[in-house]
Design a protein around this motif. Structure first.
Motif, PDB file in Angstrom:
ATOM      1  N   TYR A  34       0.839  -1.201   0.000  1.00 14.71           N
ATOM      2  CA  TYR A  34       0.000   0.000   0.000  1.00 14.71           C
ATOM      3  C   TYR A  34       0.879   1.258   0.000  1.00 14.71           C
ATOM      4  N   ALA A  35       2.003   1.207   0.726  1.00 15.40           N
ATOM      5  CA  ALA A  35       2.926   2.344   0.737  1.00 15.40           C
ATOM      6  C   ALA A  35       3.513   2.566  -0.650  1.00 15.40           C
ATOM      7  N   TRP A  65     -11.122   3.536  -7.934  1.00 16.14           N
ATOM      8  CA  TRP A  65      -9.706   3.297  -8.204  1.00 16.14           C
ATOM      9  C   TRP A  65      -8.822   4.022  -7.191  1.00 16.14           C
ATOM     10  N   GLY A  66      -9.307   5.128  -6.680  1.00 17.01           N
ATOM     11  CA  GLY A  66      -8.515   5.903  -5.736  1.00 17.01           C
ATOM     12  C   GLY A  66      -8.562   5.400  -4.311  1.00 17.01           C
ATOM     13  N   ARG A  67      -9.414   4.428  -4.021  1.00 19.47           N
ATOM     14  CA  ARG A  67      -9.564   3.931  -2.658  1.00 19.47           C
ATOM     15  C   ARG A  67      -8.588   2.793  -2.370  1.00 19.47           C
ATOM     16  N   GLU A  68      -8.172   2.717  -1.109  1.00 22.12           N
ATOM     17  CA  GLU A  68      -7.313   1.618  -0.673  1.00 22.12           C
ATOM     18  C   GLU A  68      -8.214   0.557  -0.040  1.00 22.12           C
ATOM     19  N   SER A  76      -0.626   3.527 -13.646  1.00 18.86           N
ATOM     20  CA  SER A  76      -1.940   3.129 -13.164  1.00 18.86           C
ATOM     21  C   SER A  76      -1.843   1.725 -12.566  1.00 18.86           C
ATOM     22  N   LEU A  77      -1.529   1.680 -11.278  1.00 16.91           N
ATOM     23  CA  LEU A  77      -1.352   0.410 -10.581  1.00 16.91           C
ATOM     24  C   LEU A  77      -2.120   0.451  -9.275  1.00 16.91           C
ATOM     25  N   VAL A 101       1.329   6.851  -6.884  1.00 15.77           N
ATOM     26  CA  VAL A 101       0.276   7.841  -7.139  1.00 15.77           C
ATOM     27  C   VAL A 101       0.845   9.256  -7.057  1.00 15.77           C
ATOM     28  N   LEU A 102       1.714   9.490  -6.073  1.00 12.48           N
ATOM     29  CA  LEU A 102       2.253  10.828  -5.851  1.00 12.48           C
ATOM     30  C   LEU A 102       3.336  11.216  -6.846  1.00 12.48           C
TER      31      LEU A 102
END
Length: 343
Positions: A203-204, A286-289, A216-217, A210-211
């Motif tokens: 997740y990290a 897609w933006g949610r963890e 797109s993963l 993303v940053l």
């Protein structure tokens, strides 16, 4: 096959009880996906069984590759070749990586050739190294939510018993007295810690991508619940643990009355994983963890509290990157190509 393949799905432990069922589930529902299954022994009976089961489904693009997750050399050799194959259009872009293989043990072992606890290296470092080394193969996607790649990490309930610092001070007994028995409690903490670190680090990594990048993963963890069947990577379970497992297996029809996650055949979570892997997504989702327990969806931060601490997550990511960098530099350039057995 007349219709072009739409992507490559890599599954570690592709001949294991869960990995093989995931492969079969994907083969049934995604006929135009290239299945690239990893196994330590590609000539085993379990590999032959998976190949035969998938052949009976119909024409599918399938191959097994020999990869030892306890070896940096083996992992990096595989990823280098796979990236080149994608670039040369020998196989389609990697759209799915399922980190399914895992090692559990009730004894101490000698550290790996790379200097790590084998449970930690197999369950945490290797999936992380595999993911970061395949980024160029993932980049070949079209950059949209449904055209990007997904990484699904197979978790477990024992992450609640684990800690992020479990492997930071290696027990000297691992090297001095390999083969010494571990209590069920300690073995569970060891295994749970390896899975916790793997999930949190992934997740990290996703947050960092993303940053800092345009890749797109997406990354999920999915807890399959308790499953029947034997593991290919469990060492010397105490008799009490084996008896408890047999008792739960015998009670499975009754346990499921109270909880769908109490005990399942591997095919049950495999179908869920195959569904999650190819489920259409929105930009918002897609933006949610996300963290799944079978087909129930949760915010990942509610299951892994460390995710709510950005500094702790950054430190974990930095540590994992340093470990794989040191390991890869220490081993030198991979010298041998991985063995491939095509279907």
């Amino acid at each position: 096959m007349g219709t072009p393949l739409v992507g490559t799905a890599i599954i570690t432990g592709g001949n294991g009880s869960l990995g093989s069922e995931i492969a079969v589930s994907i083969a049934k529902t995604q006929p135009y996906v290239h299945l690239l299954l990893l196994a330590r022994d590609i000539r085993s009976e379990s590999v032959k069984d998976v190949r035969e089961r998938i052949r009976l489904i119909g024409p599918r693009s399938l191959e097994f590759v020999k990869v030892d997750l306890a070896s940096f050399n083996s992992v990096v050799s595989f990823t280098e070749i796979t990236v080149e194959r994608v670039k040369n259009k020998e196989i389609p872009p990697v759209t799915l990586l399922i980190n399914c293989a895992a090692m559990s043990s009730y004894t101490t072992e000698q550290v790996t050739r790379d200097g790590h606890d084998p449970v930690y290296q197999t369950n945490a470092i290797a999936p992380f190294l595999l993911t970061v080394s395949l980024l160029e193969a993932f980049r070949a996607g079209d950059g949209t939510p449904n055209g990007g790649a997904r990484v699904i990490n197979v978790g477990c309930s024992s992450i609640s018993k684990g800690t992020l610092d479990y492997f930071e001070s290696p027990d000297p007994e691992l090297s001095v007295h390999p083969g010494a028995p571990l209590s069920a409690k300690e073995a569970t903490k060891r295994f749970g810690s390896s899975k916790l670190i793997m999930s949190a680090a992934m997740y990290a990594l996703r947050r960092s991508l993303v940053l800092t990048g345009k890749l797109s993963l997406n990354v999920y963890t999915l807890d399959p619940g308790v499953m029947t069947g034997e593991s290919h990577a469990a060492n010397a379970a105490p008799l009490s643990v084996k008896m408890a497992h047999q008792t739960r297996s015998g009670l499975r029809p009754f346990l499921r009355v109270f909880s769908k996650t109490a005990m399942n055949k591997a095919s049950v979570p495999a179908k869920v994983i195959a569904k999650v892997a190819f489920r259409p997504d929105t930009v918002e989702n897609w933006g949610r963890e996300r963290y799944y327990i079978l087909d129930s969806e949760y915010e990942a931060g509610s299951v892994i509290p460390a995710m709510r601490d950005p500094k702790q997550m950054d430190a974990l990511l930095k540590k994992m990157l340093q470990q794989v960098e040191v390991g890869v530099k220490g081993m030198g350039s991979p010298s041998s190509r991985v063995s491939r057995l095509s279907c």
